[in-house]
Design an enzyme around this catalytic site. Structure first.
Site, PDB file in Angstrom:
ATOM      1  N   SER A   1       2.165  41.860 -33.881  1.00  0.00           N
ATOM      2  CA  SER A   1       3.021  40.830 -33.319  1.00  0.00           C
ATOM      3  C   SER A   1       4.163  41.463 -32.524  1.00  0.00           C
ATOM      4  O   SER A   1       3.925  42.272 -31.632  1.00  0.00           O
ATOM      5  CB  SER A   1       3.520  39.923 -34.452  1.00  0.00           C
ATOM      6  OG  SER A   1       4.132  38.760 -33.947  1.00  0.00           O
TER       7      SER A   1
ATOM      8  N   ASP B   1      -5.235  31.620 -32.601  1.00  0.00           N
ATOM      9  CA  ASP B   1      -3.934  32.066 -33.088  1.00  0.00           C
ATOM     10  C   ASP B   1      -2.887  31.071 -32.616  1.00  0.00           C
ATOM     11  O   ASP B   1      -2.698  30.879 -31.410  1.00  0.00           O
ATOM     12  CB  ASP B   1      -3.642  33.473 -32.547  1.00  0.00           C
ATOM     13  CG  ASP B   1      -2.323  34.058 -33.034  1.00  0.00           C
ATOM     14  OD1 ASP B   1      -1.451  33.299 -33.501  1.00  0.00           O
ATOM     15  OD2 ASP B   1      -2.153  35.280 -32.926  1.00  0.00           O
TER      16      ASP B   1
ATOM     17  N   HIS C   1      -2.480  34.259 -37.054  1.00  0.00           N
ATOM     18  CA  HIS C   1      -1.602  35.267 -36.467  1.00  0.00           C
ATOM     19  C   HIS C   1      -1.464  36.511 -37.341  1.00  0.00           C
ATOM     20  O   HIS C   1      -0.935  37.524 -36.885  1.00  0.00           O
ATOM     21  CB  HIS C   1      -0.215  34.651 -36.227  1.00  0.00           C
ATOM     22  CG  HIS C   1       0.685  35.501 -35.384  1.00  0.00           C
ATOM     23  ND1 HIS C   1       0.367  35.864 -34.093  1.00  0.00           N
ATOM     24  CD2 HIS C   1       1.898  36.065 -35.651  1.00  0.00           C
ATOM     25  CE1 HIS C   1       1.338  36.615 -33.595  1.00  0.00           C
ATOM     26  NE2 HIS C   1       2.271  36.756 -34.525  1.00  0.00           N
TER      27      HIS C   1
END
Length: 274
Positions: free
Chosen positions: A99, A221, A250
């Site tokens: 991320s 996602d 995610h």
């Protein structure tokens, strides 16, 4: 906090594991800590030196060290990463970032490309807001609602956000794990970090990256549409490759380890032609 001192390793809960071999640095995303790599680490330690650390602001770090000005930009986290590598005398590493930390690694590599042999970016996005000819997945109104929910009732927000982000129901182990690490974060720090991440736009830096990048993405996602991975691939100056996995959510390294861990290992251990 002065990250030029020896306190940097203690402040970020740095751990070094493994029996030598190439160094792999694992960096977690928003709302989690280094425990998010629990399914990957056992598969790495036999062949690699593995470095784990917690981003400042994670629930495992001392909230007194969190500098709201320093971490108002993603660059603050990139400076932390470079300080950790310097403190450990790492001259080259394979960086695996999840991320926001994928973008942190990309930024750090621009100033010190010699420290990175490759970047494996999992669920990465340079911008979450939609723009002209760019679909990041969120409108300004979406973020306003997200931030207001965090401000008004953080516990209720976590209970709603965790299942959506993971892509599973509240009873799943992965959602419970993500909820745990979210609850560990001081709410005002969580809000600040979320605002920094979701309002950032780092697209302009992509053309400066020279380190090879392997972009890994779930097929579904909530936070990062699949098209973002292709955008990264097109905009990165360096050699890059995209692999869209059949996982959802995610945090696929938590929710679908049976799918994601073999893919991560493949991209960590092999230089795939790009």
């Amino acid at each position: 906090m002065d990250t030029t001192t020896g306190l940097v390793l203690q402040a970020h809960n740095v751990r070094v594991l493994g029996n030598g071999g190439p160094t792999v640095v694992l960096a977690h995303g928003f709302g989690t800590d280094q425990s998010v790599w629990k399914h990957l680490v056992p598969r790495l330690v036999a062949k690699h030196r593995v470095v784990l650390y917690d981003n400042m602001g994670a629930g495992t770090t001392d909230p007194d060290y969190f500098d709201f000005d320093r971490y108002a930009t993603v660059e603050g986290y990139a400076c932390d990463l470079l300080a950790i590598l310097e403190e450990l005398c790492i001259s080259s590493c394979i960086f695996v970032g999840h991320s926001v930390s994928a973008i942190v690694g990309i930024l750090a590599s621009i100033s010190r490309p010699d420290l990175f042999s490759k970047i494996v970016a999992l669920s990465a996005s340079p911008r979450y807001l939609n723009d002209l000819d760019y679909f990041g997945g969120f409108e300004h109104s979406d973020l306003d609602q997200l931030f207001e929910a965090m401000k008004s009732n953080y516990s209720a927000w976590v209970s709603g956000f965790a299942p959506l982000a993971v892509g599973d129901d509240m009873d799943s182990v992965a959602v419970q794990e993500f909820s745990r690490t979210l609850f560990n974060i001081r709410p005002d720090i969580a809000l600040s970090v979320a605002q920094t991440i979701f309002t950032s736009d780092l697209r302009e830096y992509l053309g400066m990256v020279t380190v090879p990048c392997h972009i890994l993405q779930s097929s579904k996602d909530l936070a990062v549409p699949v098209g973002v991975s292709e955008f990264l691939h097109r905009r990165l100056y360096c050699k890059s490759i995209v692999e869209v996995m059949t996982s959802e959510g995610h945090l696929p390294q938590l929710s679908s380890p049976e799918i994601v861990i073999p893919v991560l290992l493949k991209h960590i251990e092999h230089d795939i032609a790009v």
